[in-house]
Scaffold this motif. Structure first.
Motif, mmCIF file in Angstrom:
data_model
loop_
_atom_site.group_PDB
_atom_site.id
_atom_site.type_symbol
_atom_site.label_atom_id
_atom_site.label_comp_id
_atom_site.label_asym_id
_atom_site.label_seq_id
_atom_site.Cartn_x
_atom_site.Cartn_y
_atom_site.Cartn_z
ATOM 1 N N ALA A 81 0.744 -1.088 -0.022
ATOM 2 C CA ALA A 81 -0.098 -0.096 0.010
ATOM 3 C C ALA A 81 0.789 1.258 -0.069
ATOM 4 C CB ALA A 81 -1.072 -0.025 1.103
ATOM 5 N N ASP A 109 0.885 -9.804 2.962
ATOM 6 C CA ASP A 109 -0.417 -10.628 2.893
ATOM 7 C C ASP A 109 -0.012 -12.024 3.731
ATOM 8 O OD1 ASP A 109 -1.747 -8.928 1.463
ATOM 9 O OD2 ASP A 109 -1.683 -10.049 -0.267
ATOM 10 N N HIS A 136 -1.638 0.369 6.947
ATOM 11 C CA HIS A 136 -2.146 0.599 5.428
ATOM 12 C C HIS A 136 -2.463 -0.798 4.519
ATOM 13 C CE1 HIS A 136 -2.751 4.892 4.468
ATOM 14 N NE2 HIS A 136 -1.725 5.189 5.213
ATOM 15 N N SER A 137 -1.274 -1.658 4.908
ATOM 16 C CA SER A 137 -1.062 -2.785 4.171
ATOM 17 C C SER A 137 -1.736 -3.920 4.846
ATOM 18 C CB SER A 137 0.334 -2.979 3.820
ATOM 19 O OG SER A 137 0.757 -2.218 2.677
ATOM 20 N N SER A 138 -2.782 -3.689 5.883
ATOM 21 C CA SER A 138 -3.421 -4.738 6.470
ATOM 22 C C SER A 138 -2.714 -5.919 7.177
ATOM 23 C CB SER A 138 -4.558 -5.264 5.666
ATOM 24 O OG SER A 138 -5.375 -4.227 5.101
ATOM 25 N N ASP A 161 -7.890 -0.895 9.228
ATOM 26 C CA ASP A 161 -8.675 -0.455 8.456
ATOM 27 C C ASP A 161 -7.992 -0.351 6.813
ATOM 28 O OD1 ASP A 161 -7.053 1.911 8.348
ATOM 29 O OD2 ASP A 161 -8.471 3.047 9.286
ATOM 30 N N GLY A 162 -6.815 -0.723 6.698
ATOM 31 C CA GLY A 162 -6.309 -0.333 5.252
ATOM 32 C C GLY A 162 -6.204 0.955 5.055
ATOM 33 N N LYS A 163 -6.244 1.922 5.713
ATOM 34 C CA LYS A 163 -6.293 3.265 5.622
ATOM 35 C C LYS A 163 -5.206 3.988 6.428
ATOM 36 C CE LYS A 163 -11.139 3.680 4.030
ATOM 37 N NZ LYS A 163 -12.278 4.019 4.154
ATOM 38 N N TYR A 166 -5.340 1.214 12.992
ATOM 39 C CA TYR A 166 -5.954 0.112 13.698
ATOM 40 C C TYR A 166 -6.817 0.469 14.459
ATOM 41 C CZ TYR A 166 -1.804 -2.699 12.260
ATOM 42 O OH TYR A 166 -0.941 -3.500 11.601
#
Length: 195
Positions: A81, A109, A136-138, A161-163, A166
């Motif tokens: 990300a 991942d 950002h990269s979950s 949240d990917g943004k 946490y």
């Protein structure tokens, strides 16, 4: 000892970009390089007390982690990300992610948990840039062990949240137990982190 920071753009850069430079760096023994927030950060390897906390954490985790996962350190995590490359103090990843003989980094991942143990030279990055980068990269769980927070604290960040944030954050003083959420479901005894 603080880290040496190289920022982009670099003068007289013969490589196409900062990512290429990071991949080609040859460092002297005792040094490591991370790509954090558009900068190459070169820092010394950790002090003995830092490594003692690492060993305490590793001892607890190795008894609980299923065999399809591996606990490792000095492994670079690629965060797609943000295009950053972090080297956490400890990480738990899928066993298959480590089997390539040519690859030098693990994809976000494949990571279940990253842990950082603060030092005076890394604390600000561990508390800010790394929280955002991992979220950002979950990366599912970010465990921050901070012996420089008064008497020491452990914070578990989860539900990214990917943004860059946490959604769940649980902080405990050294000596109080903390639980790593599923899929780990492990309770850590932080008393082992006390001096």
């Amino acid at each position: 000892m603080g880290g040496l920071v190289m920022t982009a753009p670099l003068p007289d850069q013969e490589f196409e970009d900062l990512l290429d430079l990071h991949a080609r760096l040859e460092l002297p023994d005792g040094m490591r390089a991370e790509l954090i927030g558009g900068e190459i950060v070169i820092s010394p390897t950790p002090a003995n007390f830092h490594n003692w906390i690492f060993s305490e954490l590793n001892l607890q985790l190795v008894r609980e982690v299923p065999t399809q996962w591996r606990i490792t350190n000095t492994t670079t995590v690629f965060l797609p990300a943000t295009e950053e490359r972090f080297i956490p103090d400890l990480l738990i990843c899928e066993s298959e992610a480590l089997k390539s003989m040519e690859e030098w980094q693990v994809q976000a991942d494949d990571v279940l948990l990253v842990a950082e143990i603060t030092s005076p030279s890394t604390r600000a990055r561990d508390l800010q840039a790394k929280v955002k980068g991992y979220a950002h990269s979950s990366v599912p769980v970010y465990l921050l062990i901070d012996p420089h927070d008064h008497e020491g604290s452990t914070t578990v960040y989860s539900a990214p949240d990917g943004k860059g944030r946490y959604r769940d954050e649980h902080r405990a003083a050294f000596g109080e137990p903390v639980t790593l959420p599923e899929p780990l479901g492990i309770e850590l005894d932080t008393a082992g982190f006390l001096k």
